[in-house]
Design a protein around this motif. Sequence first.
Motif, mmCIF file in Angstrom:
data_model
loop_
_atom_site.group_PDB
_atom_site.id
_atom_site.type_symbol
_atom_site.label_atom_id
_atom_site.label_comp_id
_atom_site.label_asym_id
_atom_site.label_seq_id
_atom_site.Cartn_x
_atom_site.Cartn_y
_atom_site.Cartn_z
ATOM 1 N N SER A 129 0.826 -1.212 0.000
ATOM 2 C CA SER A 129 0.000 0.000 0.000
ATOM 3 C C SER A 129 0.858 1.258 0.000
ATOM 4 O O SER A 129 0.451 2.301 -0.515
ATOM 5 C CB SER A 129 -0.930 0.015 1.216
ATOM 6 N N THR A 130 2.071 1.164 0.570
ATOM 7 C CA THR A 130 2.917 2.356 0.685
ATOM 8 C C THR A 130 3.487 2.815 -0.652
ATOM 9 O O THR A 130 4.042 3.916 -0.726
ATOM 10 C CB THR A 130 4.075 2.139 1.680
ATOM 11 N N LEU A 131 3.341 2.011 -1.691
ATOM 12 C CA LEU A 131 3.788 2.458 -3.021
ATOM 13 C C LEU A 131 3.074 3.749 -3.424
ATOM 14 O O LEU A 131 3.635 4.589 -4.120
ATOM 15 C CB LEU A 131 3.539 1.359 -4.056
ATOM 16 N N ALA A 132 1.839 3.922 -2.953
ATOM 17 C CA ALA A 132 1.093 5.153 -3.241
ATOM 18 C C ALA A 132 1.836 6.373 -2.706
ATOM 19 O O ALA A 132 1.827 7.443 -3.332
ATOM 20 C CB ALA A 132 -0.306 5.080 -2.630
ATOM 21 N N TYR A 133 2.500 6.236 -1.550
ATOM 22 C CA TYR A 133 3.190 7.361 -0.928
ATOM 23 C C TYR A 133 4.589 7.550 -1.515
ATOM 24 O O TYR A 133 5.051 8.681 -1.664
ATOM 25 C CB TYR A 133 3.262 7.162 0.595
ATOM 26 N N ILE A 134 5.235 6.434 -1.845
ATOM 27 C CA ILE A 134 6.549 6.519 -2.493
ATOM 28 C C ILE A 134 6.442 7.340 -3.773
ATOM 29 O O ILE A 134 7.312 8.167 -4.065
ATOM 30 C CB ILE A 134 7.090 5.104 -2.810
ATOM 31 N N ARG A 135 5.366 7.145 -4.511
ATOM 32 C CA ARG A 135 5.186 7.868 -5.773
ATOM 33 C C ARG A 135 4.954 9.361 -5.551
ATOM 34 O O ARG A 135 5.052 10.152 -6.488
ATOM 35 C CB ARG A 135 4.041 7.235 -6.565
ATOM 36 N N ASP A 136 4.650 9.729 -4.302
ATOM 37 C CA ASP A 136 4.551 11.151 -3.925
ATOM 38 C C ASP A 136 5.824 11.627 -3.237
ATOM 39 O O ASP A 136 5.838 12.685 -2.606
ATOM 40 C CB ASP A 136 3.368 11.357 -2.961
ATOM 41 N N ASP A 137 6.889 10.820 -3.333
ATOM 42 C CA ASP A 137 8.155 11.126 -2.651
ATOM 43 C C ASP A 137 7.993 11.228 -1.142
ATOM 44 O O ASP A 137 8.656 12.018 -0.471
ATOM 45 C CB ASP A 137 8.790 12.415 -3.212
ATOM 46 N N GLU A 138 7.128 10.399 -0.597
ATOM 47 C CA GLU A 138 6.940 10.313 0.852
ATOM 48 C C GLU A 138 7.353 8.900 1.268
ATOM 49 O O GLU A 138 6.731 7.916 0.869
ATOM 50 C CB GLU A 138 5.469 10.557 1.216
ATOM 51 N N PHE A 139 8.406 8.800 2.063
ATOM 52 C CA PHE A 139 9.034 7.501 2.312
ATOM 53 C C PHE A 139 8.895 6.985 3.740
ATOM 54 O O PHE A 139 9.197 5.824 4.005
ATOM 55 C CB PHE A 139 10.533 7.572 1.954
ATOM 56 N N ASP A 140 8.470 7.834 4.676
ATOM 57 C CA ASP A 140 8.483 7.452 6.093
ATOM 58 C C ASP A 140 7.663 6.196 6.374
ATOM 59 O O ASP A 140 8.096 5.325 7.141
ATOM 60 C CB ASP A 140 7.961 8.601 6.960
ATOM 61 N N GLU A 141 6.478 6.093 5.745
ATOM 62 C CA GLU A 141 5.608 4.940 6.001
ATOM 63 C C GLU A 141 6.277 3.650 5.552
ATOM 64 O O GLU A 141 6.253 2.633 6.267
ATOM 65 C CB GLU A 141 4.274 5.124 5.281
ATOM 66 N N THR A 142 6.880 3.680 4.381
ATOM 67 C CA THR A 142 7.564 2.493 3.864
ATOM 68 C C THR A 142 8.698 2.083 4.788
ATOM 69 O O THR A 142 8.857 0.896 5.123
ATOM 70 C CB THR A 142 8.127 2.770 2.455
ATOM 71 N N LEU A 143 9.507 3.053 5.215
ATOM 72 C CA LEU A 143 10.660 2.748 6.057
ATOM 73 C C LEU A 143 10.225 2.226 7.428
ATOM 74 O O LEU A 143 10.838 1.296 7.974
ATOM 75 C CB LEU A 143 11.535 3.990 6.209
ATOM 76 N N THR A 144 9.142 2.781 7.978
ATOM 77 C CA THR A 144 8.625 2.316 9.265
ATOM 78 C C THR A 144 8.143 0.867 9.169
ATOM 79 O O THR A 144 8.460 0.028 10.027
ATOM 80 C CB THR A 144 7.465 3.214 9.740
ATOM 81 N N LEU A 145 7.374 0.556 8.115
ATOM 82 C CA LEU A 145 6.863 -0.808 7.961
ATOM 83 C C LEU A 145 7.992 -1.778 7.614
ATOM 84 O O LEU A 145 7.967 -2.943 8.038
ATOM 85 C CB LEU A 145 5.774 -0.846 6.886
ATOM 86 N N ALA A 146 8.984 -1.316 6.853
ATOM 87 C CA ALA A 146 10.129 -2.178 6.515
ATOM 88 C C ALA A 146 10.855 -2.606 7.793
ATOM 89 O O ALA A 146 11.247 -3.770 7.944
ATOM 90 C CB ALA A 146 11.082 -1.445 5.584
ATOM 91 N N GLU A 147 11.004 -1.671 8.722
ATOM 92 C CA GLU A 147 11.657 -1.994 9.991
ATOM 93 C C GLU A 147 10.806 -2.969 10.801
ATOM 94 O O GLU A 147 11.311 -3.920 11.393
ATOM 95 C CB GLU A 147 11.891 -0.708 10.788
ATOM 96 N N LEU A 148 9.502 -2.749 10.784
ATOM 97 C CA LEU A 148 8.572 -3.619 11.499
ATOM 98 C C LEU A 148 8.626 -5.053 10.962
ATOM 99 O O LEU A 148 8.493 -6.022 11.719
ATOM 100 C CB LEU A 148 7.155 -3.053 11.362
ATOM 101 N N LEU A 149 8.837 -5.179 9.656
ATOM 102 C CA LEU A 149 8.804 -6.494 8.996
ATOM 103 C C LEU A 149 10.197 -7.098 8.793
ATOM 104 O O LEU A 149 10.340 -8.115 8.113
ATOM 105 C CB LEU A 149 8.093 -6.359 7.642
ATOM 106 N N LEU A 150 11.189 -6.493 9.399
ATOM 107 C CA LEU A 150 12.580 -6.906 9.172
ATOM 108 C C LEU A 150 12.825 -8.370 9.515
ATOM 109 O O LEU A 150 13.559 -9.063 8.815
ATOM 110 C CB LEU A 150 13.506 -6.002 10.001
ATOM 111 N N GLU A 151 12.174 -8.847 10.578
ATOM 112 C CA GLU A 151 12.405 -10.225 11.028
ATOM 113 C C GLU A 151 11.324 -11.192 10.521
ATOM 114 O O GLU A 151 11.223 -12.313 11.018
ATOM 115 C CB GLU A 151 12.443 -10.275 12.564
#
Length: 200
Positions: free
Chosen positions: A154-176
């Motif tokens: 879902s965060t691809l919608a924000y990446i395309r707006d050059d907004e990255f915080d949501e993606t990076l937060t969820l990436a950290e959450l899903l790291l393990e």
Amino acid sequence: MNSSPVAAIRRRMKALADPGIAAHSQRFFKTGPGEYAQGDRFIGIRVPVLRKLATEQRELAIGDAEALLQSKVHEERLLALLILVLQYQRGDANVRKQVFDLYCGNLKHVNNGDLVDSSAHLIMGDYLRDRSRRLLHRLARSQVLWERRVAVMSTLAYIRDDEFDETLTLAELLLEDEEDLIHKAVGWMLREVGNRNLAA
């Protein structure tokens, strides 16, 4: 003969079905015992054909789209999602809310990689753009593989707006996360971030 719109679409899809493509899809999408898409059923229709059919059926009643989304046949679920994306993109605020609510209420049927990847950012991600995104964080903690994938995709919608915080937060959450399909989705989104802002 049943002449409902859903029955007519199913007859059309049956005519387009290809057993050879279906057999390949059954293998590619890991539908065997113990695999991630165990029991998913394919009839063998390629995505470009489904996209063309979705365009033809974009005026389908939302209840009929939901009936297709609840099908055991993979291509019927994908067709439903492609139609819902078109309706969401063309719709007013009321239609968008209807589609979003239907999507959230039927997440258990958005249960394979292509189904998630063709819909999550275009429906859920877009709808939550200017709203609370707590739902994404809840889904990222779900026991259901596909719900976690919906969250990060879902965060691809924000990446395309050059907004990255949501993606990076969820990436950290899903790291393990133990699932390879989650690592692939997270890696894909991080690559999209990196293509726009490598420092991030």
